[in-house]
Design a protein around this motif. Structure first.
Motif, PDB file in Angstrom:
ATOM      1  N   PHE A 110       0.841  -1.196   0.000  1.00  0.00           N
ATOM      2  CA  PHE A 110       0.000   0.000   0.000  1.00  0.00           C
ATOM      3  C   PHE A 110       0.879   1.250   0.000  1.00  0.00           C
ATOM      4  CE2 PHE A 110       0.672  -0.831   4.509  1.00  0.00           C
ATOM      5  CZ  PHE A 110       0.880   0.432   5.069  1.00  0.00           C
ATOM      6  N   GLY A 111       0.287   2.335  -0.490  1.00  0.00           N
ATOM      7  CA  GLY A 111       0.984   3.606  -0.503  1.00  0.00           C
ATOM      8  C   GLY A 111       0.508   4.485   0.635  1.00  0.00           C
ATOM      9  N   SER A 112       1.297   5.517   0.936  1.00  0.00           N
ATOM     10  CA  SER A 112       0.971   6.389   2.059  1.00  0.00           C
ATOM     11  C   SER A 112       1.773   7.678   1.945  1.00  0.00           C
ATOM     12  CB  SER A 112       1.310   5.679   3.384  1.00  0.00           C
ATOM     13  OG  SER A 112       1.096   6.518   4.494  1.00  0.00           O
ATOM     14  N   GLY A 113       1.212   8.760   2.450  1.00  0.00           N
ATOM     15  CA  GLY A 113       1.953  10.012   2.545  1.00  0.00           C
ATOM     16  C   GLY A 113       2.568  10.485   1.246  1.00  0.00           C
ATOM     17  N   TYR A 114       1.784  10.471   0.159  1.00  0.00           N
ATOM     18  CA  TYR A 114       2.220  10.903  -1.164  1.00  0.00           C
ATOM     19  C   TYR A 114       3.241   9.958  -1.807  1.00  0.00           C
ATOM     20  CZ  TYR A 114       0.344  15.271   0.791  1.00  0.00           C
ATOM     21  OH  TYR A 114      -0.441  16.214   1.413  1.00  0.00           O
ATOM     22  N   CYS A 115       3.431   8.792  -1.239  1.00  0.00           N
ATOM     23  CA  CYS A 115       4.398   7.822  -1.756  1.00  0.00           C
ATOM     24  C   CYS A 115       3.669   6.563  -2.231  1.00  0.00           C
ATOM     25  CB  CYS A 115       5.414   7.451  -0.676  1.00  0.00           C
ATOM     26  SG  CYS A 115       6.352   8.855  -0.033  1.00  0.00           S
ATOM     27  N   ILE A 116       3.965   6.107  -3.421  1.00  0.00           N
ATOM     28  CA  ILE A 116       3.241   4.990  -4.029  1.00  0.00           C
ATOM     29  C   ILE A 116       4.142   3.770  -4.199  1.00  0.00           C
ATOM     30  CG2 ILE A 116       1.920   4.251  -6.053  1.00  0.00           C
ATOM     31  CD1 ILE A 116       1.357   7.361  -6.445  1.00  0.00           C
ATOM     32  N   VAL A 117       5.311   3.968  -4.788  1.00  0.00           N
ATOM     33  CA  VAL A 117       6.318   2.914  -4.930  1.00  0.00           C
ATOM     34  C   VAL A 117       7.565   3.387  -4.197  1.00  0.00           C
ATOM     35  CG1 VAL A 117       7.774   1.619  -6.529  1.00  0.00           C
ATOM     36  CG2 VAL A 117       5.394   2.108  -7.130  1.00  0.00           C
ATOM     37  N   ASN A 118       8.142   2.524  -3.386  1.00  0.00           N
ATOM     38  CA  ASN A 118       9.305   2.906  -2.588  1.00  0.00           C
ATOM     39  C   ASN A 118      10.568   2.798  -3.436  1.00  0.00           C
ATOM     40  OD1 ASN A 118      11.497   2.886  -0.610  1.00  0.00           O
ATOM     41  ND2 ASN A 118       9.865   2.726   0.909  1.00  0.00           N
ATOM     42  N   ASP A 119      10.975   3.925  -3.993  1.00  0.00           N
ATOM     43  CA  ASP A 119      12.136   3.926  -4.895  1.00  0.00           C
ATOM     44  C   ASP A 119      13.427   3.542  -4.186  1.00  0.00           C
ATOM     45  OD1 ASP A 119      12.060   6.368  -3.465  1.00  0.00           O
ATOM     46  OD2 ASP A 119      13.235   7.393  -4.989  1.00  0.00           O
ATOM     47  N   LEU A 120      13.536   3.857  -2.909  1.00  0.00           N
ATOM     48  CA  LEU A 120      14.745   3.523  -2.160  1.00  0.00           C
ATOM     49  C   LEU A 120      14.869   2.015  -1.963  1.00  0.00           C
ATOM     50  CD1 LEU A 120      14.470   6.347   0.528  1.00  0.00           C
ATOM     51  CD2 LEU A 120      15.932   6.334  -1.503  1.00  0.00           C
ATOM     52  N   ALA A 121      13.764   1.374  -1.587  1.00  0.00           N
ATOM     53  CA  ALA A 121      13.781  -0.072  -1.386  1.00  0.00           C
ATOM     54  C   ALA A 121      13.992  -0.806  -2.703  1.00  0.00           C
ATOM     55  CB  ALA A 121      12.481  -0.524  -0.722  1.00  0.00           C
ATOM     56  N   VAL A 122      13.291  -0.372  -3.751  1.00  0.00           N
ATOM     57  CA  VAL A 122      13.442  -1.011  -5.063  1.00  0.00           C
ATOM     58  C   VAL A 122      14.896  -0.928  -5.533  1.00  0.00           C
ATOM     59  CG1 VAL A 122      12.867  -0.810  -7.524  1.00  0.00           C
ATOM     60  CG2 VAL A 122      11.057  -0.668  -5.805  1.00  0.00           C
ATOM     61  N   THR A 123      15.487   0.241  -5.390  1.00  0.00           N
ATOM     62  CA  THR A 123      16.856   0.447  -5.862  1.00  0.00           C
ATOM     63  C   THR A 123      17.867  -0.331  -5.036  1.00  0.00           C
ATOM     64  OG1 THR A 123      16.278   2.624  -6.737  1.00  0.00           O
ATOM     65  CG2 THR A 123      18.614   2.193  -6.325  1.00  0.00           C
ATOM     66  N   ALA A 124      17.689  -0.327  -3.719  1.00  0.00           N
ATOM     67  CA  ALA A 124      18.605  -1.082  -2.855  1.00  0.00           C
ATOM     68  C   ALA A 124      18.598  -2.561  -3.220  1.00  0.00           C
ATOM     69  CB  ALA A 124      18.220  -0.885  -1.394  1.00  0.00           C
ATOM     70  N   LEU A 125      17.405  -3.125  -3.380  1.00  0.00           N
ATOM     71  CA  LEU A 125      17.305  -4.544  -3.703  1.00  0.00           C
ATOM     72  C   LEU A 125      17.833  -4.839  -5.099  1.00  0.00           C
ATOM     73  CD1 LEU A 125      13.839  -5.313  -2.085  1.00  0.00           C
ATOM     74  CD2 LEU A 125      16.094  -6.009  -1.256  1.00  0.00           C
ATOM     75  N   ARG A 126      17.656  -3.908  -6.003  1.00  0.00           N
ATOM     76  CA  ARG A 126      18.150  -4.122  -7.367  1.00  0.00           C
ATOM     77  C   ARG A 126      19.674  -4.232  -7.391  1.00  0.00           C
ATOM     78  NH1 ARG A 126      20.479  -1.178 -11.322  1.00  0.00           N
ATOM     79  NH2 ARG A 126      20.025  -1.744 -13.484  1.00  0.00           N
ATOM     80  N   VAL A 127      20.364  -3.277  -6.767  1.00  0.00           N
ATOM     81  CA  VAL A 127      21.834  -3.321  -6.814  1.00  0.00           C
ATOM     82  C   VAL A 127      22.377  -4.514  -6.034  1.00  0.00           C
ATOM     83  CG1 VAL A 127      22.053  -0.839  -7.189  1.00  0.00           C
ATOM     84  CG2 VAL A 127      22.103  -1.734  -4.849  1.00  0.00           C
ATOM     85  N   LEU A 128      21.673  -4.919  -4.986  1.00  0.00           N
ATOM     86  CA  LEU A 128      22.099  -6.086  -4.213  1.00  0.00           C
ATOM     87  C   LEU A 128      21.857  -7.380  -4.978  1.00  0.00           C
ATOM     88  CD1 LEU A 128      20.775  -4.920  -0.742  1.00  0.00           C
ATOM     89  CD2 LEU A 128      23.187  -5.351  -1.292  1.00  0.00           C
ATOM     90  N   ASN A 129      20.660  -7.517  -5.541  1.00  0.00           N
ATOM     91  CA  ASN A 129      20.332  -8.743  -6.273  1.00  0.00           C
ATOM     92  C   ASN A 129      21.145  -8.894  -7.555  1.00  0.00           C
ATOM     93  OD1 ASN A 129      18.471  -9.352  -4.285  1.00  0.00           O
ATOM     94  ND2 ASN A 129      16.731  -8.512  -5.413  1.00  0.00           N
ATOM     95  N   ASN A 130      21.583  -7.773  -8.116  1.00  0.00           N
ATOM     96  CA  ASN A 130      22.437  -7.807  -9.307  1.00  0.00           C
ATOM     97  C   ASN A 130      23.912  -7.974  -8.956  1.00  0.00           C
ATOM     98  OD1 ASN A 130      20.263  -7.511 -11.002  1.00  0.00           O
ATOM     99  ND2 ASN A 130      20.601  -5.333 -11.396  1.00  0.00           N
ATOM    100  N   LYS A 131      24.199  -8.105  -7.659  1.00  0.00           N
ATOM    101  CA  LYS A 131      25.569  -8.302  -7.172  1.00  0.00           C
ATOM    102  C   LYS A 131      26.479  -7.119  -7.487  1.00  0.00           C
ATOM    103  CE  LYS A 131      24.296 -12.477  -6.030  1.00  0.00           C
ATOM    104  NZ  LYS A 131      23.974 -12.804  -4.611  1.00  0.00           N
TER     105      LYS A 131
END
Length: 380
Positions: free
Chosen positions: A201-222
């Protein structure tokens, strides 16, 4: 046929913003909501973030996009025209136009120069990237405008196709900023920091958590093994903390106002809740101690920095009493500390609320000005 349909779905969020041509490459202008089928002839692999130089000088006839080595011509700055694309009622509290305002001021100040250090993401995030941090059903419902009234009220923004484009463009910009930081050591977005978006769910004008998505992307891509999310917005990054609470590869550090949204706080790896009215000196000393301790203990290989300016004394939704000088000191402290230790940092503008758009834009641009000084003084 089934395999083809699945492939089409998995590249749904990848598109060019406008027709662009690369040297030796094809081009595509398929729209996010267009009637034509999505193609992949000019798209780059999901594993690497692609970009084009942003060359918008106000004359569409002279728009060009050319590749260049990031960092050759100064601090990499990321911008996307969709950041301010949605139209909100004049009475709405969210400052949607601030992002285009930041872009224009950076152009005027010579901090961002089209064709040199200004970058635009060339694709939207993939489904795989988004659902690493979010529920796929939630993402689909938002994309299709199928969230209920209660869910949209919690977000605080009216749904529109433009809001969908803006939301995914912001995530794309954050991903690109992180990739540029890993390449150059320091990069800054002109938006980003949607830390109140939760898994489903989104909250406080935020819909997709860009920080979490980006952190997981760079980690999962090694690309790295450890990521620090440094959140200095006046509001706690509750969505970020909850999404990443069980991932030991990420350290979430939040310095925020104890008497502010959200009413129910999450648990970050390190939370420092300060009282209302806190001033420059105590605030800076607190941030410095927390940052140095975290660097020493966690040893991050990339920092995603949410540089919210809603800590400012004149912010409408703040609570702190941080001055312009305090903002300058904060950005200098954070960026100089990280760059000095050789830790790549990707910075994002975070929150800020003021009916005086000129003042708000100026506060946000402090980040970019300080970052440029540090980038140039360190000959990065």
């Amino acid at each position: 046929a089934a395999a083809s349909a699945q492939h089409t779905r998995r590249v749904l969020f990848q598109r060019w913003v406008r027709p662009v041509s690369f040297r030796g490459g094809a081009s595509s202008s398929s729209g996010f909501f267009g009637d034509r089928p999505f193609t992949t002839t000019s798209r780059r692999p999901i594993a690497s973030s692609s970009y084009v130089h942003h060359n918008d000088d106000g004359n569409p006839a002279s728009d060009t996009c050319a590749r260049a080595k990031p960092g050759d011509h100064g601090l990499p700055i990321v911008y996307h025209p969709a950041y301010s694309k949605p139209t909100l009622p004049s009475s709405h509290r969210f400052p949607m136009k601030v992002f285009s305002g930041i872009y224009k001021k950076l152009l005027k100040d010579g901090v961002a120069v089209p064709g040199q250090n200004l970058f635009q993401p060339a694709r939207m995030p993939s489904v795989e990237e988004l659902v690493a941090a979010h529920d796929e059903v939630y993402i689909d419902k938002f994309r299709l405008g199928a969230l209920g009234d209660k869910e949209m009220r919690k977000i605080g923004l009216p749904w529109s196709p433009e809001l969908v484009e803006r939301t995914f463009a912001e995530v794309a910009g954050t991903i690109l900023t992180a990739d540029l930081a890993l390449t150059c050591g320091l990069a800054v977005n002109t938006a980003g920091g949607t830390h109140h978006a939760h898994y489903d769910f989104g909250s406080g004008y935020c819909i997709v958590n860009d920080l979490a998505v980006t952190a997981l992307r760079v980690l999962n891509n090694k690309q790295v093994d450890r990521v620090l999310i440094l959140d200095l917005d006046v509001h706690q990054g509750d969505g970020t903390a909850r999404i990443l609470k069980d991932d030991k590869r990420v350290f979430t550090l939040s310095v925020h106002c104890s008497e502010n949204f959200p009413a129910v706080k999450a648990t970050s790896n390190l939370d420092i809740a300060l009282p209302k009215g806190i001033g420059d000196d105590v605030y800076i000393k607190t941030v410095e101690a927390a940052l140095r301790e975290t660097i020493e203990d966690f040893k991050p290989q990339l920092v995603l920095y949410d540089a919210g300016v809603d800590v400012h004394e004149n912010d409408a939704l703040g609570g702190f009493a941080i001055t312009d000088e305090g903002l300058i000191r904060r950005e200098a402290l954070v960026l100089d500390t990280l760059v000095g230790k050789g830790i790549p940092v990707a910075a994002f503008v975070g929150g800020g609320y003021d009916t005086d758009m000129t003042s708000l834009v100026r506060r946000h641009c402090i980040l970019h000005h300080v970052a440029r000084e540090i980038f140039e003084s360190n000959k990065m």
